[in-house]
Design a protein around this motif. Structure first.
Motif, PDB file in Angstrom:
ATOM      1  N   SER A  86       0.969  -1.132   0.103  1.00  0.00           N
ATOM      2  CA  SER A  86      -0.109   0.067   0.034  1.00  0.00           C
ATOM      3  C   SER A  86       1.043   1.089  -0.010  1.00  0.00           C
ATOM      4  CB  SER A  86      -0.888   0.200   1.090  1.00  0.00           C
ATOM      5  OG  SER A  86      -1.578  -1.139   1.217  1.00  0.00           O
TER       6      SER A  86
ATOM      7  N   GLN B 186       2.102   4.940  -0.935  1.00  0.00           N
ATOM      8  CA  GLN B 186       1.286   6.477  -1.148  1.00  0.00           C
ATOM      9  C   GLN B 186       2.120   7.372  -1.791  1.00  0.00           C
ATOM     10  OE1 GLN B 186      -0.676   6.747   2.631  1.00  0.00           O
ATOM     11  NE2 GLN B 186      -2.554   6.606   1.780  1.00  0.00           N
TER      12      GLN B 186
ATOM     13  N   VAL C 108       2.413  11.083   6.767  1.00  0.00           N
ATOM     14  CA  VAL C 108       2.234  10.123   5.763  1.00  0.00           C
ATOM     15  C   VAL C 108       3.080   8.667   6.462  1.00  0.00           C
ATOM     16  CG1 VAL C 108       2.875   9.144   3.784  1.00  0.00           C
ATOM     17  CG2 VAL C 108       2.319  11.374   3.775  1.00  0.00           C
TER      18      VAL C 108
ATOM     19  N   ALA D  75       3.929   3.474   3.979  1.00  0.00           N
ATOM     20  CA  ALA D  75       3.280   4.125   2.609  1.00  0.00           C
ATOM     21  C   ALA D  75       4.514   4.746   1.846  1.00  0.00           C
ATOM     22  CB  ALA D  75       2.107   4.879   3.015  1.00  0.00           C
ATOM     23  N   CYS D  76       5.613   4.850   2.320  1.00  0.00           N
ATOM     24  CA  CYS D  76       6.740   5.443   1.579  1.00  0.00           C
ATOM     25  C   CYS D  76       7.772   4.518   1.112  1.00  0.00           C
ATOM     26  CB  CYS D  76       7.406   6.632   2.600  1.00  0.00           C
ATOM     27  SG  CYS D  76       6.294   7.888   3.247  1.00  0.00           S
TER      28      CYS D  76
ATOM     29  N   TYR E  23       0.917  -0.254  -8.231  1.00  0.00           N
ATOM     30  CA  TYR E  23       0.516   0.632  -7.290  1.00  0.00           C
ATOM     31  C   TYR E  23      -0.909   1.502  -7.535  1.00  0.00           C
ATOM     32  CZ  TYR E  23       5.050  -0.639  -5.330  1.00  0.00           C
ATOM     33  OH  TYR E  23       6.143  -1.062  -4.675  1.00  0.00           O
TER      34      TYR E  23
ATOM     35  N   LYS F 109      -3.003   6.308  -7.885  1.00  0.00           N
ATOM     36  CA  LYS F 109      -3.118   7.394  -6.734  1.00  0.00           C
ATOM     37  C   LYS F 109      -1.890   7.275  -6.067  1.00  0.00           C
ATOM     38  CE  LYS F 109      -7.512   6.363  -6.201  1.00  0.00           C
ATOM     39  NZ  LYS F 109      -8.755   6.421  -5.306  1.00  0.00           N
ATOM     40  N   VAL F 110      -0.795   6.850  -6.564  1.00  0.00           N
ATOM     41  CA  VAL F 110       0.483   6.747  -5.892  1.00  0.00           C
ATOM     42  C   VAL F 110       1.161   8.049  -6.362  1.00  0.00           C
ATOM     43  CG1 VAL F 110       1.858   5.171  -7.429  1.00  0.00           C
ATOM     44  CG2 VAL F 110       2.747   5.538  -5.107  1.00  0.00           C
TER      45      VAL F 110
ATOM     46  N   VAL G 101      -2.580  12.778  -1.004  1.00  0.00           N
ATOM     47  CA  VAL G 101      -3.003  11.367  -0.877  1.00  0.00           C
ATOM     48  C   VAL G 101      -4.356  11.351  -0.149  1.00  0.00           C
ATOM     49  CG1 VAL G 101      -0.751  10.353  -1.055  1.00  0.00           C
ATOM     50  CG2 VAL G 101      -1.576  10.804   1.280  1.00  0.00           C
TER      51      VAL G 101
ATOM     52  N   GLY H 190      -7.355  11.500  -2.362  1.00  0.00           N
ATOM     53  CA  GLY H 190      -7.250  10.692  -3.306  1.00  0.00           C
ATOM     54  C   GLY H 190      -7.190  11.314  -4.475  1.00  0.00           C
TER      55      GLY H 190
ATOM     56  N   ARG I 256     -11.479  10.909  -3.391  1.00  0.00           N
ATOM     57  CA  ARG I 256     -12.018  10.273  -2.092  1.00  0.00           C
ATOM     58  C   ARG I 256     -13.478  10.944  -1.868  1.00  0.00           C
ATOM     59  NH1 ARG I 256     -12.947  10.769   2.964  1.00  0.00           N
ATOM     60  NH2 ARG I 256     -12.685   9.062   4.452  1.00  0.00           N
TER      61      ARG I 256
ATOM     62  N   CYS J  29      -5.366  11.892  10.083  1.00  0.00           N
ATOM     63  CA  CYS J  29      -4.859  10.974   9.160  1.00  0.00           C
ATOM     64  C   CYS J  29      -3.256  10.862   9.357  1.00  0.00           C
ATOM     65  CB  CYS J  29      -4.890  11.405   7.575  1.00  0.00           C
ATOM     66  SG  CYS J  29      -6.510  11.632   6.912  1.00  0.00           S
TER      67      CYS J  29
END
Ligand SMILES: O=C([O-])CC(=O)C(=O)O
Ligand SMILES: [Mg+2]
Length: 703
Positions: free
Chosen positions: A293, A295, A332, A336-337, A385, A388-389, A616, A619, A679, A693
């Motif tokens: 996952s 991002q 973040v 996810a990085c 991915y 949306k990365v 992110v 979205g 989103r 978040c």
């Protein structure tokens, strides 16, 4: 390899666009049939007949039945359905999920106009078949195992619960001495740790104490990297709580030295190395990374690391450092990085002859070979991915950076930190500086030393904002901005021989050969250094600009510290304490004539973490210039009177998480307005949502 094809060759041209209700039905149909489609032919074969049948069915059940629709010939509504499908296909390039989500929310009108703007009107509609990440039923096939045919190879990933020795060796879950008695009992840690149980706060104090013992910044950097590899949460806790002290260690300027010596200090890989050896297999390489996952990706090819030049494969320190900031400053999640270095060779002879060099020992590939390699990478990222990365290009050389951004800006979610991030942070600083100096953006005159990514990127964003504020065409606004490169002032007589990104700045003027003469000729109120070369704002230059400005704005942006155009002390001394001054790398406050001047740090680190979070969390499927303006606006609003009183045009980094939340919220809000956010529903309070978040590095309790 993902299938790329032209919409126009696959679908009839649209006769009409769908109504909002039609679009919603269309979205349902898209979702129903899109899973698992892998080729243009398959898409045509599955998509259109199914959609047509759905519309026919509807038609015969209602108005169609009244009109005597037999269900076999295409009634008017079905034809409109087909036209809608074709229209959908035209939008398909924004990504299946992005399209579906936005259409579902009734945002089709906004999206259509925004996408038109992004692709510049009539650009061909390229359809990228992105990841077929979902199979029927909408369950995510994370590792592609269900999608794969029997002949295709899959990666046998396993997921297990860590305990005992492995738990202590897992940086994500290790807590060192902070494991409680109960955790030690239940997770088989008895005897593997000394008896003391400590708090995270005590661990933090101890590590800070240890780090401060090291005299050399590079030793501190290595200690921080060891911590990141040993206990991730403690690393981020330390970085967040001591951001002003540790930023210069994990980031500019020390990270620059770390990259120069990366071969010697390298102990563990912290990201993905994709070299020319992996050509043709990049998708497989991506699948070796344990996290699915993702991002945010920060990628470099190491050709222009800060102002230090070509460091080849050793540029990896930059994506690693930038992503640490994505987590610490922007919240973040670390998992996810993904830091990536593309090794396409190096032209740095010293490194090629260095026995400790960790990269390919060959000169850089260029031209078509380079473009093909990058294209394979970009396609593989999207396939693996999804849409949306966020892909952040970092420290590419000028001759590739602009082209990559232009090439992938319409098909991928891409952002160039050196062009766009720097521009956004500098515009924020200028807007704030105007509160000290007076006047509007359009009333000032700008002179840049350096006409590469940062210089032209900043210039363009200033012109864009000026154009919005004054409702003047951007070409007119550009005339307030002048750039000097290695050959002198950029003027119209040089236009033919200029690289394309410099051409908009070639204004009418006679030849001027150097910066000092340019300052005297143009009489700028704002002087900005982005050349990557140190000590170029000489005493004469600073004195000249100070002679015709009460408060000259001087920004020495090149990194690291050794490449700064002048030091803070020089700027304040030579301007007799009158300069409004900021730098790319950190400088200590300076006492001049009994007053303490605090130079701001005009570094893209203010922008990219919050910007990325905004992208992110909403979205967003594309980056739009307005989102950069939104980030800039939010940052400028965070400068307080107390900051201004110290001469600061940026807020202190100690508040960065709050600042990032505001930037993220403003960026997300703009993405929603532009119809680029997928989103749904839109959170009501975007600042609160951004905060909610954010990753917190506090230890969690294990059962
Ligand atoms: O990394 C930094 O400090 C800022 C930056 O992007 C660069 O100088 O290339
Ligand atoms: Mg950079």
């Amino acid at each position: 390899k993902p299938t790329t094809f032209q919409a126009s060759t696959c679908f009839p041209p649209p006769r009409s666009t769908p109504s909002a209700a039609g679009a919603r039905r269309l979205a349902v149909a898209v979702r129903a049939v899109a899973g698992g489609v892998r080729s243009a032919a398959a898409m045509r074969a599955r998509f259109l007949p199914l959609l047509a049948r759905q519309w026919q069915h509807r038609a015969s059940g209602s108005s169609g039945a009244r009109r005597g629709c037999c269900g076999r010939h295409q009634c008017g509504e079905t034809r409109r359905g087909l036209a809608a499908a074709a229209a959908a296909a035209r939008w398909w390039h924004v990504g299946r999920r992005g399209f579906v989500a936005s259409v579902e929310a009734g945002a089709k009108g906004e999206m259509e106009s925004t996408m038109k703007e992004i692709r510049g009107g009539g650009a061909p509609c390229v359809l990228d078949m992105d990841d077929a990440a979902t199979v029927g039923g909408g369950v995510e096939d994370t590792y592609g195992e269900d999608r794969a045919t029997e002949e295709q190879l899959v990666t046998p990933w396993t997921v297990s619960v860590a305990s005992g020795y492995n738990l202590l060796r897992d940086p994500r879950y290790n807590k060192g001495l902070a494991f409680t008695e109960k955790e030690r009992e239940t997770h088989y840690l008895r005897g593997l740790l000394p008896p003391a149980v400590t708090s995270q706060e005590l661990q933090e104090r101890k590590i800070m104490h240890n780090i401060r013992q090291y005299q050399l910044p590079l030793q501190r950097y290595m200690a921080m990297m060891d911590l990141q590899e040993g206990n991730e949460r403690l690393f981020y806790k330390l970085l967040i709580d001591n951001v002003e002290e540790l930023l210069p260690i994990v980031y500019t300027p020390t990270v620059g030295e770390a990259c120069q010596k990366y071969g010697s200090i390298f102990s563990r890989p912290q990201g993905l190395y994709i070299s020319l050896k992996e050509k043709g297999k990049i998708l497989e390489v991506l699948k070796n990374w344990p996290e699915r996952s993702i991002q945010v990706i920060v990628v470099t090819d190491g050709e222009r690391i800060l102002g230090l030049g070509d460091l080849g494969c050793q540029g990896m320190g930059i994506p690693v450092g930038k992503l640490s900031l994505y987590t610490a400053l922007g919240g973040v999640r670390p998992s996810a990085c993904l830091p990536i270095t593309l090794d396409v060779g190096t032209n740095n002879e010293e490194l090629l002859n260095d026995e400790f060099y960790i990269g390919l020992r060959q000169r850089r590939v260029t031209g078509q070979e380079y473009a093909d390699f990058l294209h394979e990478f970009m396609a593989a990222v999207k396939q693996n991915y999804g849409e949306k990365v966020l892909i952040q290009f970092e420290d590419f050389a000028n001759h590739n950076a602009f082209d990559l951004l232009a090439r992938y800006g319409t098909t991928h979610l891409v952002f160039n930190d050196d062009i766009q991030g720097t521009a956004s942070v500098v515009l924020a600083g200028l807007v704030a500086a105007l509160k000290l100096v007076g006047g509007t953006l359009a009333e000032h005159t700008y002179l840049f030393l350096g006409a590469g990514e940062a210089g032209t990127g900043i210039a363009e964003l200033i012109a864009l904002e000026m154009s919005r504020q004054t409702k003047t065409p951007i070409d007119e606004c550009r005339k307030k901005i002048w750039l000097v490169d290695s050959k002198g002032l950029i003027v119209s007589t040089r236009k033919e021989s200029l690289q394309h990104f410099k051409k908009p700045w070639a204004h009418e003027h006679e030849h001027v050969g150097n910066l000092l003469d340019a300052v005297n000729a143009i009489k700028p109120t704002v002087l900005i250094g982005t050349s990557g070369k140190g000590q170029t704002f000489t005493q004469e230059v600073v004195e000249a600009i100070s002679s015709f400005n009460e408060m000259p704005i001087i920004l020495a942006l090149s990194n690291p510290t050794s490449q700064a155009e002048c030091t803070a002390e020089q700027a304040y001394t030579w301007s007799k304490g009158r300069a409004v001054f900021a730098t790319g790398s950190p400088f200590d406050p300076v006492e001049y004539n009994g007053k303490t001047h605090v130079p701001g740090q005009a570094n893209n680190a203010y922008i990219f973490p919050g910007f990325g979070l905004g992208v992110v969390m909403s979205g967003a499927i594309r980056v739009h210039d307005d989102m950069l303006l939104a980030a800039s606006e939010a940052l400028a609003q965070q400068v307080t009177q107390e900051n201004f009183d110290k001469g600061l045009i940026y807020p202190p980094f100690s508040n960065i998480r709050k600042i990032s939340a505001h930037i993220a919220a403003n960026v997300a809000a703009r993405a929603y307005e532009l119809g680029l956010a997928s989103r749904r529903p839109r959170p009501k309070d975007l600042v609160k949502y951004a905060e909610s978040c954010m990753y917190s590095p506090i230890y969690r309790n294990y059962r």
